[in-house]
Design a protein around this motif. Structure first.
Motif, mmCIF file in Angstrom:
data_model
loop_
_atom_site.group_PDB
_atom_site.id
_atom_site.type_symbol
_atom_site.label_atom_id
_atom_site.label_comp_id
_atom_site.label_asym_id
_atom_site.label_seq_id
_atom_site.Cartn_x
_atom_site.Cartn_y
_atom_site.Cartn_z
ATOM 1 N N LEU A 182 0.830 -1.201 0.000
ATOM 2 C CA LEU A 182 0.000 0.000 0.000
ATOM 3 C C LEU A 182 0.868 1.256 0.000
ATOM 4 C CD1 LEU A 182 -3.030 0.906 0.266
ATOM 5 C CD2 LEU A 182 -2.581 1.083 2.714
ATOM 6 N N ARG A 183 1.885 1.280 0.858
ATOM 7 C CA ARG A 183 2.779 2.436 0.945
ATOM 8 C C ARG A 183 3.564 2.608 -0.340
ATOM 9 N NH1 ARG A 183 2.736 6.365 4.554
ATOM 10 N NH2 ARG A 183 1.421 4.757 5.359
ATOM 11 N N SER A 184 4.013 1.512 -0.920
ATOM 12 C CA SER A 184 4.770 1.579 -2.166
ATOM 13 C C SER A 184 3.928 2.180 -3.284
ATOM 14 C CB SER A 184 5.236 0.180 -2.546
ATOM 15 O OG SER A 184 5.903 0.199 -3.767
ATOM 16 N N ASN A 185 2.685 1.733 -3.400
ATOM 17 C CA ASN A 185 1.783 2.288 -4.416
ATOM 18 C C ASN A 185 1.494 3.761 -4.154
ATOM 19 O OD1 ASN A 185 1.617 -0.161 -5.737
ATOM 20 N ND2 ASN A 185 -0.252 -0.778 -4.706
ATOM 21 N N GLN A 186 1.290 4.104 -2.885
ATOM 22 C CA GLN A 186 1.011 5.493 -2.515
ATOM 23 C C GLN A 186 2.206 6.389 -2.853
ATOM 24 O OE1 GLN A 186 0.585 6.155 1.709
ATOM 25 N NE2 GLN A 186 -0.607 8.022 1.401
ATOM 26 N N LEU A 187 3.402 5.939 -2.541
ATOM 27 C CA LEU A 187 4.592 6.748 -2.822
ATOM 28 C C LEU A 187 4.834 6.892 -4.326
ATOM 29 C CD1 LEU A 187 7.031 5.550 -0.016
ATOM 30 C CD2 LEU A 187 5.800 7.721 -0.157
ATOM 31 N N ALA A 188 4.551 5.841 -5.092
ATOM 32 C CA ALA A 188 4.705 5.937 -6.548
ATOM 33 C C ALA A 188 3.718 6.950 -7.118
ATOM 34 C CB ALA A 188 4.494 4.569 -7.189
ATOM 35 N N LYS A 189 2.493 6.931 -6.613
ATOM 36 C CA LYS A 189 1.474 7.883 -7.066
ATOM 37 C C LYS A 189 1.867 9.313 -6.683
ATOM 38 C CE LYS A 189 -3.404 8.967 -6.463
ATOM 39 N NZ LYS A 189 -4.609 8.682 -5.678
ATOM 40 N N ILE A 190 2.380 9.492 -5.479
ATOM 41 C CA ILE A 190 2.811 10.810 -5.022
ATOM 42 C C ILE A 190 3.972 11.315 -5.867
ATOM 43 C CG2 ILE A 190 3.969 12.011 -3.110
ATOM 44 C CD1 ILE A 190 2.166 10.372 -1.215
ATOM 45 N N GLU A 191 4.923 10.433 -6.165
ATOM 46 C CA GLU A 191 6.073 10.834 -6.981
ATOM 47 C C GLU A 191 5.646 11.277 -8.375
ATOM 48 O OE1 GLU A 191 10.452 9.211 -8.375
ATOM 49 O OE2 GLU A 191 9.191 7.962 -7.105
ATOM 50 N N THR A 192 4.711 10.546 -8.969
ATOM 51 C CA THR A 192 4.188 10.926 -10.281
ATOM 52 C C THR A 192 3.491 12.281 -10.209
ATOM 53 O OG1 THR A 192 3.891 8.604 -10.860
ATOM 54 C CG2 THR A 192 2.665 10.204 -12.155
ATOM 55 N N GLY A 193 2.668 12.470 -9.173
ATOM 56 C CA GLY A 193 1.969 13.746 -8.992
ATOM 57 C C GLY A 193 2.910 14.905 -8.761
ATOM 58 N N MET A 194 3.979 14.653 -7.992
ATOM 59 C CA MET A 194 4.963 15.711 -7.734
ATOM 60 C C MET A 194 5.675 16.099 -9.015
ATOM 61 S SD MET A 194 6.569 14.589 -4.049
ATOM 62 C CE MET A 194 7.941 15.683 -4.230
ATOM 63 N N THR A 195 6.044 15.108 -9.800
ATOM 64 C CA THR A 195 6.714 15.378 -11.073
ATOM 65 C C THR A 195 5.805 16.207 -11.978
ATOM 66 O OG1 THR A 195 7.926 13.308 -10.875
ATOM 67 C CG2 THR A 195 7.838 14.312 -13.053
ATOM 68 N N HIS A 196 4.527 15.853 -12.012
ATOM 69 C CA HIS A 196 3.555 16.593 -12.817
ATOM 70 C C HIS A 196 3.428 18.035 -12.317
ATOM 71 C CE1 HIS A 196 0.065 17.301 -15.344
ATOM 72 N NE2 HIS A 196 -0.580 17.757 -14.280
ATOM 73 N N PHE A 197 3.327 18.216 -11.004
ATOM 74 C CA PHE A 197 3.170 19.558 -10.441
ATOM 75 C C PHE A 197 4.415 20.411 -10.699
ATOM 76 C CE2 PHE A 197 3.524 22.738 -7.096
ATOM 77 C CZ PHE A 197 2.294 23.373 -7.228
ATOM 78 N N ILE A 198 5.577 19.837 -10.522
ATOM 79 C CA ILE A 198 6.818 20.585 -10.752
ATOM 80 C C ILE A 198 6.916 20.992 -12.219
ATOM 81 C CG2 ILE A 198 9.343 20.383 -10.801
ATOM 82 C CD1 ILE A 198 9.070 18.733 -8.188
ATOM 83 N N GLY A 199 6.505 20.097 -13.121
ATOM 84 C CA GLY A 199 6.470 20.451 -14.540
ATOM 85 C C GLY A 199 5.519 21.604 -14.803
ATOM 86 N N GLN A 200 4.350 21.571 -14.172
ATOM 87 C CA GLN A 200 3.381 22.656 -14.309
ATOM 88 C C GLN A 200 3.961 23.962 -13.763
ATOM 89 O OE1 GLN A 200 0.064 22.865 -15.290
ATOM 90 N NE2 GLN A 200 -0.254 20.743 -15.888
#
Length: 139
Positions: A40-58
């Motif tokens: 669960l934590r691994s999936n959550q962290l992967a999702k957060i990392e993807t979201g962070m990358t998207h936000f930083i790009g924005q």
């Protein structure tokens, strides 16, 4: 049973006392909970990392911070990053008329609070994992 059967895993489990069987069930249950939390934590962290990358790009591609702030509700970014940015932007906007030191300190303080809240969300469930990990070897 011959001696070879007694030394197999199944033989040892079947030959164990009721108390030992209960302890083994507890350990299996704790192991299953641990693996569930890890996945669960691994999936959550992967999702957060993807979201962070998207936000930083924005953030990097935005024409202005004001436009980015205005479009926060439509953005598909990681929520804690948005909260940190929003807290910093709101404090910056409130203290815009203040001197540079007050502006910087206020913005940093607001963002630090938002980071603390995001950390608390990420740490959920870790105490259970730590407890299982530290107690299990002694059982």
């Amino acid at each position: 049973m011959n001696h070879g059967d007694e030394m197999s895993i199944l033989g040892l489990v079947l030959g164990a006392s009721l108390l030992v069987k209960i302890v083994m069930l507890i350990l299996v249950f704790a192991s299953l909970i641990s693996w569930y939390l890890i996945v669960l934590r691994s999936n959550q962290l992967a999702k957060i990392e993807t979201g962070m990358t998207h936000f930083i790009g924005q953030l990097r591609n935005s024409a202005s911070v004001e436009k980015l702030y205005a479009g926060l509700s439509n953005m598909q970014a990681e929520p804690s990053m948005q909260k940190i940015f929003e807290a910093g932007y709101q404090e910056f906007h409130l203290l815009k008329a203040a001197d540079q030191v007050a502006l910087t300190e206020g913005t940093e303080r607001a963002m630090a609070v938002a980071i603390g809240e995001a950390d608390a969300e990420l740490e959920e469930g870790l105490s259970i994992l730590a407890t299982i990990g530290s107690v299990s070897p002694y059982v």
